[in-house]
Design a protein around this motif. Structure first.
Motif, PDB file in Angstrom:
ATOM      1  N   ILE A   1       0.831  -1.196   0.000  1.00 10.43           N
ATOM      2  CA  ILE A   1       0.000   0.000   0.000  1.00 10.43           C
ATOM      3  C   ILE A   1       0.876   1.261   0.000  1.00 10.43           C
ATOM      4  CG2 ILE A   1      -2.043  -1.023   1.042  1.00 10.43           C
ATOM      5  CD1 ILE A   1      -1.048  -0.161   3.771  1.00 10.43           C
ATOM      6  N   SER A   2       0.254   2.409  -0.229  1.00 12.32           N
ATOM      7  CA  SER A   2       0.978   3.672  -0.323  1.00 12.32           C
ATOM      8  C   SER A   2       1.723   3.973   0.975  1.00 12.32           C
ATOM      9  CB  SER A   2       0.006   4.814  -0.623  1.00 12.32           C
ATOM     10  OG  SER A   2      -0.867   5.026   0.479  1.00 12.32           O
ATOM     11  N   ALA A   3       2.745   4.830   0.884  1.00 10.49           N
ATOM     12  CA  ALA A   3       3.573   5.149   2.051  1.00 10.49           C
ATOM     13  C   ALA A   3       2.741   5.735   3.187  1.00 10.49           C
ATOM     14  CB  ALA A   3       4.683   6.120   1.644  1.00 10.49           C
ATOM     15  N   ALA A   4       1.797   6.610   2.848  1.00 10.29           N
ATOM     16  CA  ALA A   4       0.962   7.211   3.898  1.00 10.29           C
ATOM     17  C   ALA A   4       0.135   6.156   4.616  1.00 10.29           C
ATOM     18  CB  ALA A   4       0.055   8.280   3.297  1.00 10.29           C
ATOM     19  N   GLN A   5      -0.410   5.199   3.851  1.00 10.49           N
ATOM     20  CA  GLN A   5      -1.212   4.143   4.468  1.00 10.49           C
ATOM     21  C   GLN A   5      -0.341   3.140   5.219  1.00 10.49           C
ATOM     22  OE1 GLN A   5      -4.612   3.931   4.823  1.00 10.49           O
ATOM     23  NE2 GLN A   5      -4.358   6.045   4.154  1.00 10.49           N
ATOM     24  N   GLN A   6       0.888   2.947   4.765  1.00  4.64           N
ATOM     25  CA  GLN A   6       1.815   2.088   5.520  1.00  4.64           C
ATOM     26  C   GLN A   6       2.043   2.666   6.912  1.00  4.64           C
ATOM     27  OE1 GLN A   6       5.446   0.700   3.608  1.00  4.64           O
ATOM     28  NE2 GLN A   6       4.512   0.970   1.597  1.00  4.64           N
ATOM     29  N   ALA A   7       2.230   3.976   6.975  1.00  6.68           N
ATOM     30  CA  ALA A   7       2.461   4.621   8.272  1.00  6.68           C
ATOM     31  C   ALA A   7       1.235   4.473   9.172  1.00  6.68           C
ATOM     32  CB  ALA A   7       2.801   6.091   8.060  1.00  6.68           C
ATOM     33  N   ARG A   8       0.055   4.661   8.597  1.00  8.10           N
ATOM     34  CA  ARG A   8      -1.187   4.531   9.381  1.00  8.10           C
ATOM     35  C   ARG A   8      -1.376   3.092   9.857  1.00  8.10           C
ATOM     36  NH1 ARG A   8      -5.956   7.611   9.867  1.00  8.10           N
ATOM     37  NH2 ARG A   8      -7.834   6.370  10.241  1.00  8.10           N
ATOM     38  N   THR A   9      -1.082   2.139   8.978  1.00 11.19           N
ATOM     39  CA  THR A   9      -1.244   0.731   9.337  1.00 11.19           C
ATOM     40  C   THR A   9      -0.250   0.326  10.424  1.00 11.19           C
ATOM     41  OG1 THR A   9      -2.053   0.239   7.125  1.00 11.19           O
ATOM     42  CG2 THR A   9      -1.283  -1.627   8.431  1.00 11.19           C
ATOM     43  N   LYS A  10       0.972   0.863  10.351  1.00  8.52           N
ATOM     44  CA  LYS A  10       1.965   0.559  11.386  1.00  8.52           C
ATOM     45  C   LYS A  10       1.508   1.088  12.743  1.00  8.52           C
ATOM     46  CE  LYS A  10       6.852   0.769  12.591  1.00  8.52           C
ATOM     47  NZ  LYS A  10       6.560   1.076  14.020  1.00  8.52           N
ATOM     48  N   LEU A  11       0.893   2.256  12.756  1.00 11.18           N
ATOM     49  CA  LEU A  11       0.359   2.790  14.015  1.00 11.18           C
ATOM     50  C   LEU A  11      -0.699   1.847  14.598  1.00 11.18           C
ATOM     51  CD1 LEU A  11      -0.060   6.607  13.272  1.00 11.18           C
ATOM     52  CD2 LEU A  11       1.559   5.552  14.868  1.00 11.18           C
ATOM     53  N   LEU A  12      -1.542   1.321  13.720  1.00 11.94           N
ATOM     54  CA  LEU A  12      -2.578   0.391  14.174  1.00 11.94           C
ATOM     55  C   LEU A  12      -1.952  -0.886  14.722  1.00 11.94           C
ATOM     56  CD1 LEU A  12      -5.500  -0.541  14.467  1.00 11.94           C
ATOM     57  CD2 LEU A  12      -5.429  -1.263  12.068  1.00 11.94           C
ATOM     58  N   ILE A  13      -0.977  -1.428  14.002  1.00  8.71           N
ATOM     59  CA  ILE A  13      -0.306  -2.654  14.458  1.00  8.71           C
ATOM     60  C   ILE A  13       0.340  -2.425  15.818  1.00  8.71           C
ATOM     61  CG2 ILE A  13       1.636  -4.207  13.991  1.00  8.71           C
ATOM     62  CD1 ILE A  13       1.012  -3.759  10.980  1.00  8.71           C
ATOM     63  N   ASP A  14       1.040  -1.302  15.957  1.00  4.81           N
ATOM     64  CA  ASP A  14       1.692  -1.000  17.237  1.00  4.81           C
ATOM     65  C   ASP A  14       0.663  -0.909  18.359  1.00  4.81           C
ATOM     66  OD1 ASP A  14       4.109  -0.933  15.927  1.00  4.81           O
ATOM     67  OD2 ASP A  14       4.228   1.267  15.836  1.00  4.81           O
ATOM     68  N   ALA A  15      -0.473  -0.286  18.076  1.00  6.05           N
ATOM     69  CA  ALA A  15      -1.517  -0.164  19.100  1.00  6.05           C
ATOM     70  C   ALA A  15      -2.077  -1.525  19.484  1.00  6.05           C
ATOM     71  CB  ALA A  15      -2.625   0.753  18.596  1.00  6.05           C
ATOM     72  N   LEU A  16      -2.287  -2.385  18.492  1.00  6.11           N
ATOM     73  CA  LEU A  16      -2.871  -3.698  18.752  1.00  6.11           C
ATOM     74  C   LEU A  16      -1.952  -4.591  19.598  1.00  6.11           C
ATOM     75  CD1 LEU A  16      -4.432  -4.402  15.245  1.00  6.11           C
ATOM     76  CD2 LEU A  16      -5.706  -4.175  17.394  1.00  6.11           C
ATOM     77  N   THR A  17      -0.673  -4.305  19.573  1.00  2.69           N
ATOM     78  CA  THR A  17       0.256  -5.126  20.362  1.00  2.69           C
ATOM     79  C   THR A  17       0.257  -4.765  21.845  1.00  2.69           C
ATOM     80  OG1 THR A  17       2.116  -3.646  19.904  1.00  2.69           O
ATOM     81  CG2 THR A  17       1.778  -5.494  18.377  1.00  2.69           C
ATOM     82  N   VAL A  18      -0.307  -3.585  22.189  1.00  2.00           N
ATOM     83  CA  VAL A  18      -0.252  -3.156  23.594  1.00  2.00           C
ATOM     84  C   VAL A  18      -1.619  -2.789  24.172  1.00  2.00           C
ATOM     85  CG1 VAL A  18       2.128  -2.356  23.414  1.00  2.00           C
ATOM     86  CG2 VAL A  18       0.254  -0.756  22.932  1.00  2.00           C
ATOM     87  N   MET A  19      -2.650  -2.720  23.322  1.00  4.19           N
ATOM     88  CA  MET A  19      -3.974  -2.295  23.777  1.00  4.19           C
ATOM     89  C   MET A  19      -5.017  -3.345  23.431  1.00  4.19           C
ATOM     90  SD  MET A  19      -3.661   1.631  22.333  1.00  4.19           S
ATOM     91  CE  MET A  19      -5.330   2.123  22.740  1.00  4.19           C
ATOM     92  N   ASP A  20      -6.126  -3.349  24.163  1.00  2.00           N
ATOM     93  CA  ASP A  20      -7.217  -4.255  23.820  1.00  2.00           C
ATOM     94  C   ASP A  20      -8.028  -3.655  22.676  1.00  2.00           C
ATOM     95  OD1 ASP A  20      -9.540  -2.643  24.876  1.00  2.00           O
ATOM     96  OD2 ASP A  20      -8.464  -2.941  26.760  1.00  2.00           O
ATOM     97  N   MET A  21      -8.893  -4.472  22.066  1.00  2.00           N
ATOM     98  CA  MET A  21      -9.607  -4.059  20.865  1.00  2.00           C
ATOM     99  C   MET A  21     -10.538  -2.870  21.127  1.00  2.00           C
ATOM    100  SD  MET A  21      -8.692  -5.831  18.170  1.00  2.00           S
ATOM    101  CE  MET A  21     -10.028  -5.994  16.972  1.00  2.00           C
ATOM    102  N   GLU A  22     -11.188  -2.831  22.274  1.00  2.00           N
ATOM    103  CA  GLU A  22     -12.081  -1.710  22.583  1.00  2.00           C
ATOM    104  C   GLU A  22     -11.294  -0.403  22.696  1.00  2.00           C
ATOM    105  OE1 GLU A  22     -15.303   0.654  23.295  1.00  2.00           O
ATOM    106  OE2 GLU A  22     -15.300  -1.429  22.573  1.00  2.00           O
TER     107      GLU A  22
END
Length: 288
Positions: free
Chosen positions: A147-168
């Motif tokens: 995916i585009s560079a901007a979306q890669q950055a957004r997706t990485k933020l989501l991945i990082d959040a999912l590793t330390v936070m619950d889904m809610e």
């Protein structure tokens, strides 16, 4: 995140769990009233589900195509393990092959495969693994590689959040980051509740694994072109995940049919379902 325009299943559409050699998958199955021209397997994208295709089911069935929209493993109503390895690309491709076998078992109808966004990359992998399993491939709002560079950055933020936070907690954080035009106030209450429920029903390890795939997908267009499977590249006029000119170029490399849906962006199946259905039907009918 795709927002279905409605949630009530059209008349004649069945919701059930499809049994396959690789487990059960939640599906919406729309069958034509007369002899089928073929079966269409509809594969959703990242954070999506079978409901993203709900507005396509009735027109596809009316045109004589059985349409089966599926939740992949770990997506919404299909179960999946809390293990990232279970969501490796080849595992998800094997699931699609098992689903194709299951939906065609009784009728031996040809199976046309459609993948939206991430689903397009998974579908491509399935076709490359077994080109003979499918009569055609439609790549919807999905590009040749990552995916585009901007979306890669957004997706990485989501991945990082999912590793330390619950889904809610992640859901609430995402709502705070949404642009004004994506505000919940613009979404009907029933759909808003569904989006929240779907998110909580999705396995976080599935999102982490597939998000990393979106950020690192190699270009396999040459391999797909060599497969000989008839291909259709369909998108909206604007796309935030893969620039439209990139999809134009991919279609040329594939010698594929190319459709751009006027007035649509990343989810033409949701945003302009009637025009999208007409384009899909025309492609499948052209194959004989």
């Amino acid at each position: 995140m795709s927002r279905p325009p409605f949630l009530t299943l059209p008349s004649g559409v069945r919701a059930y769990r499809l049994g396959t050699a690789r487990g059960e998958f939640a599906v919406h199955d729309a069958r034509p009233g007369s002899a089928a021209r073929g079966t269409v397997l509809l594969v959703p994208g990242f954070t999506g589900s079978k409901e993203d295709f709900i507005a396509l089911l009735e027109p596809l069935a009316a045109a004589g195509f059985r349409a089966v929209a599926v939740d992949g493993r770990g997506q919404y109503e299909s179960p999946g393990p809390r293990d990232q390895a279970a969501y490796a690309r080849h595992e998800l491709a094997l699931d699609l092959l098992a689903q194709a076998t299951a939906v065609s078992a009784a009728t031996e109808d040809p199976v046309h495969l459609l993948g939206h966004s991430l689903g397009g990359l998974i579908a491509r992998t399935a076709v490359l693994r077994d080109p003979g399993a499918f009569s055609s491939l439609t790549i919807m709002s999905s590009g040749p590689a990552a995916i585009s560079a901007a979306q890669q950055a957004r997706t990485k933020l989501l991945i990082d959040a999912l590793t330390v936070m619950d889904m809610e907690s992640v859901w609430q954080a995402m709502r705070e980051l949404d642009p004004p035009e994506a505000a919940d106030a613009a979404t009907p209450p029933g759909v808003r509740e569904f989006l929240h429920r779907r998110w909580l029903g999705t396995v976080p390890e599935q999102l982490i694994a597939t998000g990393r795939q979106l950020n690192a997908e190699p270009d396999r267009v040459g391999e797909l072109a060599a497969s000989g499977v008839p291909t259709h590249v369909l998108s909206g006029e604007v796309d935030y995940a893969w620039p439209v000119p990139l999809m134009d170029e991919m279609a040329e490399r594939l010698s594929a049919r190319r459709t751009v849906i006027e007035g649509a962006e990343h989810s033409p199946n949701v945003e302009r379902p009637r025009a999208t259905a007409e384009a899909l039907i025309a492609f499948w009918r052209s194959l004989g």
